[in-house]
Structures are given as C-alpha cells and as structure tokens.
Motif scaffolding. Sequence first.
Motif, PDB file in Angstrom:
ATOM      1  N   TYR A   5       1.431   8.298   6.431  1.00  0.00           N
ATOM      2  CA  TYR A   5       0.140   8.819   6.892  1.00  0.00           C
ATOM      3  C   TYR A   5       0.325  10.151   7.613  1.00  0.00           C
ATOM      4  O   TYR A   5      -0.393  11.133   7.338  1.00  0.00           O
ATOM      5  CB  TYR A   5      -0.480   7.773   7.812  1.00  0.00           C
ATOM      6  N   ARG A  24      -4.513  -6.833   7.138  1.00  0.00           N
ATOM      7  CA  ARG A  24      -3.635  -6.008   6.301  1.00  0.00           C
ATOM      8  C   ARG A  24      -2.393  -5.659   7.122  1.00  0.00           C
ATOM      9  O   ARG A  24      -2.478  -4.876   8.065  1.00  0.00           O
ATOM     10  CB  ARG A  24      -4.359  -4.738   5.848  1.00  0.00           C
ATOM     11  N   PRO A  39       0.817  -1.222   0.000  1.00  0.00           N
ATOM     12  CA  PRO A  39       0.000   0.000   0.000  1.00  0.00           C
ATOM     13  C   PRO A  39       0.850   1.271   0.000  1.00  0.00           C
ATOM     14  O   PRO A  39       0.448   2.295  -0.567  1.00  0.00           O
ATOM     15  CB  PRO A  39      -0.817  -0.120   1.293  1.00  0.00           C
ATOM     16  N   LEU A  86      -8.121   7.358   4.941  1.00  0.00           N
ATOM     17  CA  LEU A  86      -6.848   6.668   4.736  1.00  0.00           C
ATOM     18  C   LEU A  86      -6.464   5.729   5.876  1.00  0.00           C
ATOM     19  O   LEU A  86      -5.623   4.843   5.680  1.00  0.00           O
ATOM     20  CB  LEU A  86      -5.732   7.700   4.546  1.00  0.00           C
ATOM     21  N   TRP A 117      -6.054   1.859   5.540  1.00  0.00           N
ATOM     22  CA  TRP A 117      -4.976   1.385   4.669  1.00  0.00           C
ATOM     23  C   TRP A 117      -3.605   1.525   5.300  1.00  0.00           C
ATOM     24  O   TRP A 117      -2.682   0.770   4.962  1.00  0.00           O
ATOM     25  CB  TRP A 117      -5.008   2.160   3.350  1.00  0.00           C
TER      26      TRP A 117
END
Length: 321
Positions: free
Chosen positions: A195, A185, A16, A246, A249
Amino acid sequence: MNAWFPAGLFPTAQLPLYYAFGGVLVLLIIASVVSLALKRARPAKNYTELRQRVRTWWWIAAIFGLALCLHPKGAIILMALVSFLAFKEYLSLLTTRRTDHVVLLWAYLAIPLQYWWVWQNWYGMFIIFIPVYLFLFLPMRMVMVGDTRGFLQSAGTLHWGMMTTVFSLSHIAFLVNLPDLHGPRPLTGGMYVFYLLLLTQLNDVAQYIWGKCIGRHKVIPKVSPNKTVEGLVGGVLTTTLLAWLLAPWFTPFTPLESVLIGLLIGVAGFIGDVVMSAVKRDIGVKDASSMLPGHGGILDRLDSLTYTAPLFFHVLYFLHY
C-alpha cells in the motif's frame, strides 16, 4: 505466524497481496506493449529512456514481489541491502575527509545493527538507535581522530545520510514485522508495505502527468523547475482517491483515516522528492547514479519514501497498534 498453503510456500492471509501484484504484472505488460508500439509507430523518435524505465520497473517489481510474498524476513534482508546501497550511493556524491574512513566503517556497521533490531522486533531500540546513540557516537569517534577541519560539515552530512537512507527506509522493513491483524479480512505487514510503495510511486507519476498536462505555475523553480502547483494538487488528490479506494483491502484504516493518509503520502512524497533534488543541486549532479537505467540511482527512486515511510509507519502504529 500466518497460515500457510499445504505447499508451505505462500501465506494464505496475503491473497489480496498476490492479486495486487498480479495487477502490477498486467500494468507492466501493458507498459511494455505500449513502449514497443511507440517504437514501431515512430521509429525516428528515441524511446530508449522509456524502455529502460519499463525494464527497470520489471526488475523492481519482481524483487519486491518475491520478498513480500514469500516470507517477511526476506523483505527485511532486502531493505537492509537497499539501505546499504543507498548510503553508499549517498557517500559517493560527497567529498569525505581522509580522516573519516574509520568513522565511515562504524556507520556502515550500524546498518546491519539497525535491521537486526527490526528482525528482533525490538521497537524501542529500533526507534532510538540512529537518532540518539549513533548521533552521539559518530561525532565522538570523529573527535578521537583529532581532525577539526570541516568537522561540523562532516558530522552533519554523515548523520543526515544515515537518517534518510537507513533510519527512514528501515521503517518499511518494520512494517513487514508488525503483527497480523485478524478480522473480516486478515491484514499482514506485506499488505501495508505494498500500500505504501504503490501510493508513493503512483503519487510521483500522478504529479508528473498532471504537471505535464495542465501545469502552469511553478512551485519552487530554483529547486525543481518542472514541479508545478497544478501537478502537486492533482497528484495529491489522485493519491488520496487511491488511498481511500485501496485502504479496505490492504489496511485497517477507516474511510476518514485513509483520506488523511492519502493526503499525508501525497504531500510528504513531494517534500521528499524536492529535498533530495536540493541535495543534488547543491552537489551539482542531475542523478545520484546510473544504477537503475532510466531512473538514475537508488536515491532518485526512493527519495519520496524517505519521507512517506516513517510518517506512514507511525500513523499506522499509533492508530492501530
């Protein structure tokens, strides 16, 4: 350690992150095309600053992208260099006493030590080295010189500089060193850094755009005349929305936690920006330096991160580690 591709270069858990940097690449290409189109459409208008900003963002994205995607230790080395340059830039804005030169040497030596604790993943020493040990050591070393003229101002400005440019920013490096979280994930430290950096920088952009479009009421005109209430609120709400979108992820945050972290980054980013503006106004300069064309200096680019990085780190560490 992450699982690695057969080539032994890219950790597969960070897929990602690679896609995210691909998105940043697309945005930079669009920005470059727009800046060229504006220059051709309005040749009489000066777009030099815009082109410089975009060009500098290419360099920043490339350097941080490689550091985060290739190997975590590379990001730690990069942040140590950034802290060194930021601290050096900070000192260049001040008038230091001649008798403090030896003390400044000790302050510079503390930078690799702080990042060594990060490298070793020694959280206990990382968190107290500058706020406690360096805080006690530097004034003691200044006393040994024997010059009491301007002592309090010198000790205060020196330690404040170490706290903002080294201690606060070193939290970004420690994010990279956090253990991977394995679940539906996999999450890595590089994802947390991406991030944080993305939200902090987009918060600055969003506050600027909202302020330009609908800004009417000044927040603190004596410190930052261009900051408006509408820009602040619009930027914080935009950042909060992006944080929520976001988070699944790139972070282990729940939807509620991501909303709260978005609010935190939005408000803290604003505070970091205006605090550094107050410092520059006190000194009497507009930009910290001209190291980053179109942006000013390193402190001008990282001012918001001096507040968002430690706060983000400790919220993440408390909730999920």
